[in-house]
Design a protein around this motif. Structure first.
Motif, short mmCIF file in Angstrom:
data_model
loop_
_atom_site.label_atom_id
_atom_site.label_comp_id
_atom_site.label_asym_id
_atom_site.label_seq_id
_atom_site.Cartn_x
_atom_site.Cartn_y
_atom_site.Cartn_z
N ARG A 144 87.89 6.33 27.41
CA ARG A 144 88.13 7.14 28.51
C ARG A 144 87.56 8.51 28.43
N ASP A 145 87.56 9.35 26.93
CA ASP A 145 86.89 10.34 26.81
C ASP A 145 85.38 10.23 26.53
N ARG A 149 83.85 10.13 30.30
CA ARG A 149 84.12 11.11 31.01
C ARG A 149 82.84 12.23 30.54
N GLU A 164 79.43 11.07 31.86
CA GLU A 164 79.44 11.27 33.29
C GLU A 164 78.90 12.81 33.40
N ASP A 165 79.41 13.70 32.67
CA ASP A 165 79.40 15.12 32.79
C ASP A 165 77.80 15.30 32.39
N TYR A 170 86.37 0.01 34.36
CA TYR A 170 85.65 1.42 34.62
C TYR A 170 85.22 1.19 36.00
N ARG A 176 85.99 6.43 37.24
CA ARG A 176 87.42 6.70 36.68
C ARG A 176 87.78 5.42 36.13
#
Length: 265
Positions: A215-216, A219, A222-223, A107, A121
């Motif tokens: 990954r999900d 993400r 982060e949002d 990561y 990412r």
């Protein structure tokens, strides 16, 4: 105690209480390391100034930004052999100790110090190309693409080490300036604070069916983080840095044998 006839019997909890109250606790320890970077003061001071929105004694302009970046290696997907039990009243979450390995990923994240914005990412591994992918991801967006300067604070990892990494960054993005932390001083990089949050709130207790779930989750975090976060309250200044170095100098003067051992090592 029993063998020496000091007591007829004694419980483990009693021994534990005695040891906890004793002045000597040999099972406790603190690690330390000598400063080895000859340019420690200059490098660390530059970073502290950037956090205070100063560069070379001049305040940063509105079109100048400070980014902290690094990689978090080997985030593993561990699929537990039995379903995790959700927490309940007076009961913590219960995680099965046995698991199947579902692979690992790296990561990479960049953190805008003054905007409290994270760019992240995932990659199959770390390296020069994955790190540059992160740089491109950030520098291709506004306001960084047209900024006067974007300072990239990084450690001395192989993905971004030395003058070669500096030249690579500048040749790709002329307005980007790479700033290396002193050797063995990752604590000066604020991205480590963000990674500690990710470890506690996303990775632990590490119960993922596969890498896509990791990954999900990253993400989504982060949002959520970018929608609510405020800049870290970094309070360590160049004055604090000078005080710290002065204390270390006094300690070295009082204990010259320690500095001799360090030089020999």
């Amino acid at each position: 105690m029993v063998a020496r006839a000091i007591a007829g019997s004694i419980s483990a909890s009693t021994v534990r209480r005695w040891l906890a109250g004793d002045a000597l606790k040999p099972w406790q320890y603190q690690s330390w390391i000598f400063i080895r970077d000859p340019d420690f003061r200059a490098k660390a001071g530059h970073i502290m100034d950037l956090y205070a929105r100063i560069s070379d004694g001049v305040p940063l302009g509105r079109d100048e930004y400070v980014i902290c970046a690094d990689e978090k290696t080997s985030v593993q997907a561990r699929c537990r052999c039995h379903p995790t039990l959700a927490p309940g009243q007076a009961r913590a979450m219960r995680i099965n100790h046995e698991y199947d390995r579902g692979g690992a990923l790296a990561y990479l994240a960049a953190y805008d110090v003054h905007q409290a914005k994270v760019f992240g990412r995932t990659e199959a591994t770390t390296g020069i190309a994955p790190f540059m992918n992160l740089v491109i991801q950030v520098m291709s967006e506004e306001p960084y693409a047209s900024a006067k300067h974007v300072f990239w604070i990084v450690d001395n990892g192989s993905s971004h080490r030395g003058k070669t990494a500096i030249d690579r960054l500048t040749s790709t993005f002329p307005n980007a300036v790479m700033v290396h932390t002193p050797v063995h001083a990752s604590w000066t990089n604020q991205i480590e604070i963000f990674f500690s949050i990710v470890q506690r709130k996303v990775v632990s207790p590490n119960d993922f069916t596969d890498l896509d779930e990791i990954r999900d989750r990253l993400r989504a975090f982060e949002d959520r983080y970018n929608a609510t976060a405020q800049p870290f309250q970094w309070k360590f200044t160049t004055s604090d840095l000078d005080d710290l170095l002065a204390r270390l100098d006094r300690h070295t003067a009082d204990h010259p044998e320690e500095s001799s051992v360090a030089l020999a090592a």
